[in-house]
Design a protein around this motif. Sequence first.
Motif, PDB file in Angstrom:
ATOM      1  N   LEU A  91       0.829  -1.214   0.000  1.00 57.96           N
ATOM      2  CA  LEU A  91       0.000   0.000   0.000  1.00 57.96           C
ATOM      3  C   LEU A  91       0.860   1.258   0.000  1.00 57.96           C
ATOM      4  O   LEU A  91       0.619   2.195  -0.776  1.00 57.96           O
ATOM      5  N   ARG A  92       1.866   1.296   0.848  1.00 53.66           N
ATOM      6  CA  ARG A  92       2.723   2.484   0.949  1.00 53.66           C
ATOM      7  C   ARG A  92       3.443   2.774  -0.359  1.00 53.66           C
ATOM      8  O   ARG A  92       3.590   3.923  -0.763  1.00 53.66           O
ATOM      9  N   ARG A  93       3.906   1.719  -1.018  1.00 50.92           N
ATOM     10  CA  ARG A  93       4.717   1.917  -2.226  1.00 50.92           C
ATOM     11  C   ARG A  93       3.867   2.093  -3.480  1.00 50.92           C
ATOM     12  O   ARG A  93       4.383   2.495  -4.517  1.00 50.92           O
ATOM     13  N   THR A  94       2.567   1.764  -3.380  1.00 50.73           N
ATOM     14  CA  THR A  94       1.694   1.885  -4.542  1.00 50.73           C
ATOM     15  C   THR A  94       1.014   3.244  -4.613  1.00 50.73           C
ATOM     16  O   THR A  94       0.861   3.817  -5.691  1.00 50.73           O
ATOM     17  N   GLU A  95       0.607   3.763  -3.458  1.00 52.31           N
ATOM     18  CA  GLU A  95      -0.133   5.026  -3.460  1.00 52.31           C
ATOM     19  C   GLU A  95       0.220   5.837  -2.222  1.00 52.31           C
ATOM     20  O   GLU A  95       0.139   5.328  -1.090  1.00 52.31           O
ATOM     21  N   GLY A  96       0.591   7.092  -2.428  1.00 44.83           N
ATOM     22  CA  GLY A  96       1.083   7.937  -1.345  1.00 44.83           C
ATOM     23  C   GLY A  96       0.092   8.183  -0.230  1.00 44.83           C
ATOM     24  O   GLY A  96       0.477   8.406   0.922  1.00 44.83           O
ATOM     25  N   LYS A  97      -1.219   8.127  -0.533  1.00 39.16           N
ATOM     26  CA  LYS A  97      -2.219   8.467   0.486  1.00 39.16           C
ATOM     27  C   LYS A  97      -2.181   7.516   1.677  1.00 39.16           C
ATOM     28  O   LYS A  97      -2.605   7.870   2.782  1.00 39.16           O
TER      29      LYS A  97
END
Length: 881
Positions: free
Chosen positions: A314-320
């Motif tokens: 999640l962290r590496r796919t989308e900054g939100k």
Amino acid sequence: MGKGPETPGTGLPSLDRVIQRVMPGDNIVWRIDLIDDYSVLVKSFSENALRNGRKLVYFRFARHPALLPEKCGAEIHVLSPEVGFETFTAQIHKVIERSGKGAYYVFDCLSDLAADWYSDLMLGNFFMVTCPYLFELDTVTYFALLRGFHSSVAVSAIRETTQLLLDIFRHGDRLYVHPLKVDQRTSPTMYLPHVWEKDEFLPVAESSVLAEVLDGITSLPVDSVSRTLDIWERKFVQAKEALDRVESGEMPPEEADNLYRWLLRMMVTRDERVTSLASKYLDLSDLLAIRKRMIGTGLLGGKSVGMLLARAILRRTEGKWQEKLERHDSFYIGSDVFYTYLVRNGCWGIRRSQRTPATFLDGSEEVQEKILSGTFPSFFREQFVSMLEYFGQSPIIVRSSSLLEDGFGNAFTGKYESVFCPNQGSPEERLAAFLSAVKTVYASSMSREALLYRAHRGLLDRDEQMGILVQRVSGAFYGHLYFPHIAGVGLSYNPYAWSEYIEPESGVIRLVFGLGTRAVNRSDDDYTRVVALNAPLRRPEANLDEVMEYAQKRVDVLDLAENRFCSLFFDRILQESPSLPVGMFATRKRVPSERFGSGGSSIPSPWVLTFDRLLSKTTFVEDIRNMLKTLRDAYEYPVDVEFTANFLSDDSSCRINLVQCRPLQVREGGRIVPVPETLSPEDVALEAQGTIVGQSSFTPVDRLIYVVPSAYGELPITDRYSIARMIGRLTHVEEEAGGRKTIMLLGPGRWGTSTPSLGVPVSFAEINTVSILCEIVGMQGDVVPDVSLGTHFFNDLVEADMLYLALFRGKRGNHLNEEFLGRRRNRLADLLPDESGWSGVVRVIDLPDVPGGKALYLNANSPGQRAVCYLAGPGEGRPSG
């Protein structure tokens, strides 16, 4: 060969005199600098054994040159430590058992085992379970260990267990032997270094010579660090140095790749699919950060890896997700701690027997009692204390994280324990509660249900170590209560599409207020909110009355005043928690006041947990749907997650805590076949509309096991347990004729309940051969079969490829043909003659019931949420093509 076995010996008579003879049962450990020195000793030992008619066994597993040539007269077993500690040890012990009493053994240098298992701790464990076994059989065995290569923990375990420990080293051009431990033997010069001159071992007694000789071996290691760190810690020191050099530009990143892959295999996973995924989303700095929060050595286990991987994805796919995700500060207890605990508490013998299908349940209760009453070595307890000091009095949960758990193909859902620790009281009390929780998790790995699951899935001979994930419980303090606002289970694929407006690929969540135990466990006393993520306000319930009736009413919380986990009614929670943003989760049902004779207005009733505002006025649904899609795309496989969420205030911003992620063993699609329009009513056994979970299916039913609701409802509680045990026997009965039967299980209330007044209290292991499971509404209070998406029960159904349906008698589209079931021959007395007295309660119907007769078919349409079970003759009611 020789005329017969004589007194055991090393093959070097002078050395035998130094150690005051070799005795039956001796394990002799040589600490060496060079393999060549050990090889010389092995040659003399082996030649003497064979010359005197002894059986000689050589275990070959290390990378160094072979110690004995082929065709030397020894029985040589070539083994690979890479199969894992438990399997490797079992292979060794099988050979020892077969060889019997009085054999001689030579082992390759044990230091290679530490390299292959990435752990000095496991090297010590191997010796502690193997050495006593050899001792009991009056064997004589040679082992070797590299000096200065292992931690004091491993060396002390070996020193305490072996009968003889000797150093062999060189000083100048001379070879010396220095006995360090010789059990039950002594002499005035035994523990002095002895120089090997020709065929004699002569004691070195002069102080000046002794100081010079021994000074050489104490300075052999390069530095003090290498004398205290084991292979595990040395790798992490190297990795930290490499990362610092990469970050400073002194080293190209690709040069650190070998270390990264080593650490990944050493600590995270040896599964190729998980390795491929981890390599994309975890980097070297992530692995070093994990190590800082790890107790012991070994693998993290499936649950820990799943959680860490999902968060990294999640962290590496989308900054939100940097802001949306609640931070975690979990600790990990390595899988090697589990084996160490078993070895040091006398549990290994029973553990070994659990690998064999004929004996895997023997001693299960005994070993669980040993685990629960065992003790941890002090070096682990000290680390546990430091961890608890970090958490202070924040509640924590101790969760199973075994090697096979939560992976591709084996979920182990609900088979192992997780234990909440409210974590209140003095430091001593909190430590005692934590140790008890860890032991409970360890003991659950030996439970009957867990062992049956492993046997059923062919996993008895696989290494199944138990790691542990220690997590801070997500939530907040409300007076003396502690709980999260919401918790739940999310599936990226929705197998329960109760409406044509629902898209299975959009996913589904099972939502509760409070701790997530009510979402993952099938609560017999309550309900949950099932939310299709593409249509969150579309409910399975038909009207508002049903919404109110089937809303969650009880909440799981931690009571810090009582220092325990408990369940309270939602109304009680509201009284205890005045600051709770209740409007986010609950709705007041407004009742027309004319019912109370006061005119045409309405009055508020108590709050009802509908989650309507959460689902319609916040970004929660969008966030969860995005999370599931992102994880599914990364895994290239459906996923199943557990989460909590907390609102910082009564507005739309919340933090989501992702606590677990695993591959979802769900099958999409299935074959949809039209139900014949010409069916005779008397040939229809049942119709169900509204709650079908699983693949669409058109399948013959060979055996229908029917628990008669009216008869079962009259039974006392003790008899209901008897019926459950009998059902377990029926589903596993084997007959000479035919292969495995397709079984449909039909009964009142909830299968697998822990409350017999609400259904049949079978365990899943008792019904794991069933293909179709049907629950009939009709027990006391019309208990509704709860849609168990995401629960441990549901995951068991999915793994077993079992179709689930509920039959709501009296509702449109639902019908149970009791006459059909009553007029068929009951085979209970044939299959279980000793249970024939229950023929009025349980009916076993095999179809066709006459040669050439009609067969029974189940036609289930999952998207249409309809199932029909009916008779059809050859060519009737079956799909063409």
